[in-house]
Design a protein around this motif. Structure first.
Motif, PDB file in Angstrom:
ATOM      1  N   GLU A  33       0.833  -1.204   0.000  1.00 41.36           N
ATOM      2  CA  GLU A  33       0.000   0.000   0.000  1.00 41.36           C
ATOM      3  C   GLU A  33       0.869   1.256   0.000  1.00 41.36           C
ATOM      4  O   GLU A  33       1.989   1.243   0.539  1.00 41.36           O
ATOM      5  N   ARG A  34       0.353   2.313  -0.582  1.00 42.94           N
ATOM      6  CA  ARG A  34       0.968   3.633  -0.416  1.00 42.94           C
ATOM      7  C   ARG A  34       0.176   4.335   0.673  1.00 42.94           C
ATOM      8  O   ARG A  34      -1.046   4.465   0.578  1.00 42.94           O
ATOM      9  N   VAL A  35       0.869   4.780   1.722  1.00 43.32           N
ATOM     10  CA  VAL A  35       0.181   5.323   2.888  1.00 43.32           C
ATOM     11  C   VAL A  35       0.775   6.675   3.267  1.00 43.32           C
ATOM     12  O   VAL A  35       1.870   7.057   2.828  1.00 43.32           O
ATOM     13  N   TYR A  36       0.029   7.397   4.120  1.00 43.52           N
ATOM     14  CA  TYR A  36       0.493   8.654   4.708  1.00 43.52           C
ATOM     15  C   TYR A  36       0.410   8.533   6.225  1.00 43.52           C
ATOM     16  O   TYR A  36      -0.553   7.978   6.761  1.00 43.52           O
ATOM     17  N   PHE A  37       1.434   9.052   6.901  1.00 44.68           N
ATOM     18  CA  PHE A  37       1.425   9.076   8.362  1.00 44.68           C
ATOM     19  C   PHE A  37       0.573  10.251   8.829  1.00 44.68           C
ATOM     20  O   PHE A  37       0.748  11.383   8.367  1.00 44.68           O
ATOM     21  N   VAL A  38      -0.358   9.988   9.751  1.00 49.67           N
ATOM     22  CA  VAL A  38      -1.261  11.017  10.261  1.00 49.67           C
ATOM     23  C   VAL A  38      -0.892  11.321  11.713  1.00 49.67           C
ATOM     24  O   VAL A  38      -0.962  10.446  12.573  1.00 49.67           O
ATOM     25  N   GLY A  39      -0.476  12.543  11.967  1.00 44.68           N
ATOM     26  CA  GLY A  39      -0.090  12.948  13.314  1.00 44.68           C
ATOM     27  C   GLY A  39      -1.290  13.204  14.200  1.00 44.68           C
ATOM     28  O   GLY A  39      -2.434  13.266  13.743  1.00 44.68           O
ATOM     29  N   SER A  40      -1.033  13.413  15.490  1.00 44.61           N
ATOM     30  CA  SER A  40      -2.116  13.640  16.453  1.00 44.61           C
ATOM     31  C   SER A  40      -2.865  14.942  16.178  1.00 44.61           C
ATOM     32  O   SER A  40      -4.014  15.104  16.565  1.00 44.61           O
ATOM     33  N   ASN A  41      -2.193  15.887  15.498  1.00 46.73           N
ATOM     34  CA  ASN A  41      -2.850  17.155  15.170  1.00 46.73           C
ATOM     35  C   ASN A  41      -3.504  17.138  13.790  1.00 46.73           C
ATOM     36  O   ASN A  41      -3.980  18.146  13.296  1.00 46.73           O
ATOM     37  N   GLY A  42      -3.522  15.965  13.157  1.00 47.97           N
ATOM     38  CA  GLY A  42      -4.159  15.839  11.853  1.00 47.97           C
ATOM     39  C   GLY A  42      -3.233  16.053  10.677  1.00 47.97           C
ATOM     40  O   GLY A  42      -3.640  15.850   9.533  1.00 47.97           O
ATOM     41  N   ALA A  43      -1.988  16.479  10.918  1.00 43.86           N
ATOM     42  CA  ALA A  43      -1.038  16.678   9.821  1.00 43.86           C
ATOM     43  C   ALA A  43      -0.648  15.330   9.223  1.00 43.86           C
ATOM     44  O   ALA A  43      -0.505  14.339   9.938  1.00 43.86           O
ATOM     45  N   GLU A  44      -0.464  15.297   7.906  1.00 42.87           N
ATOM     46  CA  GLU A  44      -0.098  14.071   7.215  1.00 42.87           C
ATOM     47  C   GLU A  44       1.277  14.218   6.571  1.00 42.87           C
ATOM     48  O   GLU A  44       1.593  15.262   5.998  1.00 42.87           O
ATOM     49  N   GLN A  45       2.068  13.153   6.673  1.00 46.06           N
ATOM     50  CA  GLN A  45       3.405  13.159   6.093  1.00 46.06           C
ATOM     51  C   GLN A  45       3.582  11.902   5.252  1.00 46.06           C
ATOM     52  O   GLN A  45       3.152  10.824   5.621  1.00 46.06           O
ATOM     53  N   GLY A  46       4.238  12.046   4.107  1.00 44.45           N
ATOM     54  CA  GLY A  46       4.441  10.902   3.243  1.00 44.45           C
ATOM     55  C   GLY A  46       4.628  11.334   1.797  1.00 44.45           C
ATOM     56  O   GLY A  46       4.900  12.504   1.545  1.00 44.45           O
ATOM     57  N   PRO A  47       4.488  10.409   0.857  1.00 44.93           N
ATOM     58  CA  PRO A  47       3.986   9.050   1.051  1.00 44.93           C
ATOM     59  C   PRO A  47       5.059   8.080   1.516  1.00 44.93           C
ATOM     60  O   PRO A  47       6.251   8.341   1.374  1.00 44.93           O
ATOM     61  N   TYR A  48       4.596   6.946   2.051  1.00 43.18           N
ATOM     62  CA  TYR A  48       5.436   5.819   2.420  1.00 43.18           C
ATOM     63  C   TYR A  48       4.842   4.558   1.794  1.00 43.18           C
ATOM     64  O   TYR A  48       3.715   4.556   1.312  1.00 43.18           O
ATOM     65  N   VAL A  49       5.622   3.496   1.815  1.00 40.22           N
ATOM     66  CA  VAL A  49       5.141   2.195   1.363  1.00 40.22           C
ATOM     67  C   VAL A  49       4.959   1.308   2.585  1.00 40.22           C
ATOM     68  O   VAL A  49       5.854   1.217   3.427  1.00 40.22           O
ATOM     69  N   ARG A  50       3.785   0.694   2.682  1.00 42.38           N
ATOM     70  CA  ARG A  50       3.531  -0.262   3.765  1.00 42.38           C
ATOM     71  C   ARG A  50       3.225  -1.622   3.144  1.00 42.38           C
ATOM     72  O   ARG A  50       2.353  -1.751   2.302  1.00 42.38           O
ATOM     73  N   LYS A  51       3.982  -2.617   3.582  1.00 36.72           N
ATOM     74  CA  LYS A  51       3.787  -3.981   3.099  1.00 36.72           C
ATOM     75  C   LYS A  51       3.235  -4.843   4.225  1.00 36.72           C
ATOM     76  O   LYS A  51       3.736  -4.796   5.350  1.00 36.72           O
ATOM     77  N   ARG A  52       2.226  -5.640   3.902  1.00 32.08           N
ATOM     78  CA  ARG A  52       1.633  -6.572   4.860  1.00 32.08           C
ATOM     79  C   ARG A  52       1.874  -7.993   4.353  1.00 32.08           C
ATOM     80  O   ARG A  52       1.416  -8.349   3.264  1.00 32.08           O
ATOM     81  N   PHE A  53       2.595  -8.782   5.136  1.00 31.58           N
ATOM     82  CA  PHE A  53       2.894 -10.153   4.761  1.00 31.58           C
ATOM     83  C   PHE A  53       2.134 -11.116   5.663  1.00 31.58           C
ATOM     84  O   PHE A  53       1.956 -10.853   6.861  1.00 31.58           O
TER      85      PHE A  53
END
Length: 405
Positions: A33-53
């Motif tokens: 998946e391509r994901v974004y990190f969501v901070g506690s204040n709602g700010a988003e940082q990314g993109p990142y890659v998340r793999k689920r095995f």
């Protein structure tokens, strides 16, 4: 036991911090998946890659070695940065850097295959593999080198998808059973022998053939001695040696292969198609913080929409059952089949209950997994199917109860 629970809860918290932007790849054992990190204040940082095995498949463990090496301060030129590895229920999860760029397949297609293009790309590809073999002890074997797993950017070449990568173990008699892509995987990867650095050398030889012809390697091409390369005998000899069926007949390392190719190519020039100038690199971005009140409002809106949809399913089904149960024609038909009044009523009550799992199916599978972490992944992934089966069982039971009563 307490430690396991704490680890699991911590993994849930970490996993919940990411918003899925899109699913890049999905298979029975892996989801990317391509994901974004969501901070506690709602700010988003990314993109990142998340793999689920699938944890039981034993895939993705090479990322733990990469994370450990990078956390110790080591830097790699041709490997994505790994940020986190954790286990969540029956899944092993990896979060890493999102690398933008063209795949090797894209570059060869756009620039057209040629010796000059191979002279530009192949040495860098060998350097990337050398990084895995020479900077890890024991060596890290990629085992799935292919055009789609090589990303070319303006100033670098990056290897991706280490899902079936493994560590060479001296004395081991066989490998794990995840084979990779057949056209580029060596014969020993499909038998009982253990793969080593020469297994990646085989794949590199096939990638060199691809850069020169834009053709997927086949057994027939190897049996014919890579006849498409007859016009360049020195390079042809390099490809034949790298892809020998017997590992002992191949180059001993990716570095030796690179040196042999350099000697065969001599002074080949860089191709006229400058792929570096055509690539647009997507930089990670940080979105403006979202007001907590707005975020709460959005969450409430989603909840209300789901609740309304669930209520509509329940009401429509209940209306249909009630109408049918009160309809004289329907009731007389059932009575003619031997069903009593109690049986008829019981039938429609149970049919109405079948709407409950259908309404639940509207909600996403994440909530399902959090409530039942040990639920098999296929059932969690296809909760609509699960609910449909449950509805069918209830309808069947209602018919049986109607006949009995």
């Amino acid at each position: 036991m307490t430690g396991d629970i704490s680890s699991y809860l911590s993994a849930i918290d970490r996993d919940a911090c990411y918003r899925v932007d899109t699913v890049l790849k999905e298979s029975p054992f892996e989801t990317t998946e391509r994901v974004y990190f969501v901070g506690s204040n709602g700010a988003e940082q990314g993109p990142y890659v998340r793999k689920r095995f699938d944890a039981e498949a034993g895939m993705g463990r090479a990322y733990e070695r990469l994370l450990e090496a990078q956390a110790s301060g080591r830097r790699f030129l041709h490997v994505p940065r790994v940020y986190d590895c954790y286990d969540l229920g029956r899944e092993h999860v990896v979060v890493m850097e999102f690398v933008a760029g063209e795949t090797l397949a894209d570059v060869v297609y756009r620039c057209d295959p040629s010796l000059a293009l191979a002279a530009d790309l192949f040495p860098r590809l060998c350097d990337a593999v050398c990084e895995l073999h020479e900077r890890f002890d024991p060596p890290l074997i990629h085992r799935d080198l292919k055009p789609s797993n090589v990303l070319v950017t303006a100033d670098s070449l990056t290897l991706i998808d280490f899902g079936i990568a493994r560590t060479y173990r001296a004395g081991a008699e066989e490998d794990t059973k995840h084979f990779g892509t057949r056209a580029y995987a060596p014969p020993e990867q499909f038998g009982f022998g253990q793969t080593d650095v020469r297994s990646d050398v085989y794949a590199l030889g096939m990638l060199l053939y691809y850069c020169l012809t834009e053709k997927t390697p086949t057994a027939q091409a190897r049996e014919e001695g890579f006849s498409e390369l007859a016009a360049m005998p020195a390079v042809r000899a390099v490809v034949e040696t790298a892809t020998a069926l017997d590992p002992k007949g191949r180059f001993a390392s990716a570095r030796a292969l690179k040196e042999a190719f350099a000697a065969a190519v001599g002074g080949a020039s860089v191709p006229a198609c400058q792929h570096e100038r055509r690539i647009t690199t997507v930089q990670p971005r940080v979105l403006a913080p979202r007001d907590p009140a707005v975020r709460k409002e959005v969450s409430m809106t989603v909840f209300v929409v789901r609740a309304v949809l669930a209520a509509m399913v329940l009401l429509l089904w209940a209306y249909g059952c009630t109408f049918a149960s009160l309809n004289p024609v329907t009731r007389s038909t059932l009575a003619a089949g031997g069903m009593s009044e109690v049986g008829i009523t019981t039938t429609y009550v149970l049919m109405g209950l079948a709407a409950v799992p259908a309404a639940w199916a509207i909600f996403d599978r994440k909530a399902l997994l959090r409530r039942f972490p040990n639920l098999p992944k296929p059932l969690a992934s296809f909760n609509l199917v699960l609910c449909a089966v449950a509805a069918f069982v209830l309808v069947f039971l209602s018919g049986f109860a109607g006949l009995v009563l």
